[in-house]
Design an enzyme around this catalytic site. Sequence first.
Site, PDB file in Angstrom:
ATOM      1  CG  HIS A  65      -1.687   1.290   1.413  1.00  0.00           C
ATOM      2  ND1 HIS A  65      -1.395   2.196   2.388  1.00  0.00           N
ATOM      3  CD2 HIS A  65      -2.732   1.804   0.703  1.00  0.00           C
ATOM      4  CE1 HIS A  65      -2.233   3.218   2.296  1.00  0.00           C
ATOM      5  NE2 HIS A  65      -3.050   3.004   1.281  1.00  0.00           N
ATOM      6  CB  SER A  66       0.769   4.266   0.342  1.00  0.00           C
ATOM      7  OG  SER A  66       1.042   5.631   0.206  1.00  0.00           O
ATOM      8  CE1 TYR A  67       8.882   5.919  -0.534  1.00  0.00           C
ATOM      9  CE2 TYR A  67       9.215   4.916   1.618  1.00  0.00           C
ATOM     10  CZ  TYR A  67       9.727   5.508   0.473  1.00  0.00           C
ATOM     11  OH  TYR A  67      11.077   5.684   0.335  1.00  0.00           O
ATOM     12  CG  ASP A  92       6.556   4.814  -4.529  1.00  0.00           C
ATOM     13  OD1 ASP A  92       6.625   5.467  -3.473  1.00  0.00           O
ATOM     14  OD2 ASP A  92       7.448   4.828  -5.372  1.00  0.00           O
TER      15      ASP A  92
END
Length: 243
Positions: A65-67, A92
Site C-alpha cells: 500500500h502506498s509508499y 508509491d
Amino acid sequence: MKVMKCTSWINGLLVDPNGTRGDPVFDAFYATSLPLSLGPLFQNISRTSTCALLEKIGPSIFISHSYGGQGVFLATDGCPDLVKGHVAFEADQTPFGNYDAGTRGASSPIITRAWGIADVPITYDPPVSDPTQLVRATVGQNQYTDGKLSNYSCVLQAQNAIQRPRRLVNIARAPVLFLTTQASIHVLYDHCLVSYLRQAGVKVMFTLLEDVGIVGNGHFGMLERNSDDIAGYIDRWIRKTIQ
C-alpha cells in the site's frame, strides 16, 4: 500546522464511525503508524531486509500500500526468485518524480527517483551504470475539470524510432495487480506508474475499482466498510494469476 478535514468527496468516505481522532478504529490504526523514512539509505535497507526475510519464509505474494509499493518493487529487483506476485494498492508515486504536492495544486512533479521508481540502482536491460542513461520524455498533458487538475501528464522512458525503453528484467518476473480507488488523489496519476512498468516489460493488470463496482473508497480502502469487496477482488486475481 493545522490539519484540515477533507470535505471535497460528495458521498463521504466509507469509514465507520467517522475516521477522526477519538474514533477507536482510527486511534487503533494511528497507533500503528511510524515516521516515514525516505531516501537511498532506507531504500537499500528495505531491499536487503525484505530479501533476507524471504530467504527464511520462502517465495511469497506481496500486498503493498502506498509508499510500501516501492519496497516491494525493490525486493522483486533484489530477489526475483522469491516474489511470486505483487498486489499494489495505490502503490508509491510517479516515475522520475513526485506528485504529492498535487494536493496543494502543483502542476508538475518534484524531480526525484532518478532510477525511475527509486533513488538507488535497479536492474535494467540493457544495463544502466548511471541514471542519466535513462532517457526521459513527458507523455500526455495535464487535464483540468472545473479549473482543477483532474489528470496528470507522465514522465516515462523515451520511446521512438531510435530510442527503445530499457526493461526491468527482474521486476518483470512477478505479475502485478495495480488497484486505484475512486476518491483518492492517486486516481490523478497512478496511470503514470502503470505505464512506466508496462513500458519496461512488467505484466500489470490495472484496475480502477469503480470500474468493477467498488465505489466510494479513498487511499485507505482497506479500512473502509466495503473492504471485504476489495479483498475478494484481490483474492480472485491471485487464485487466477499466480500458481
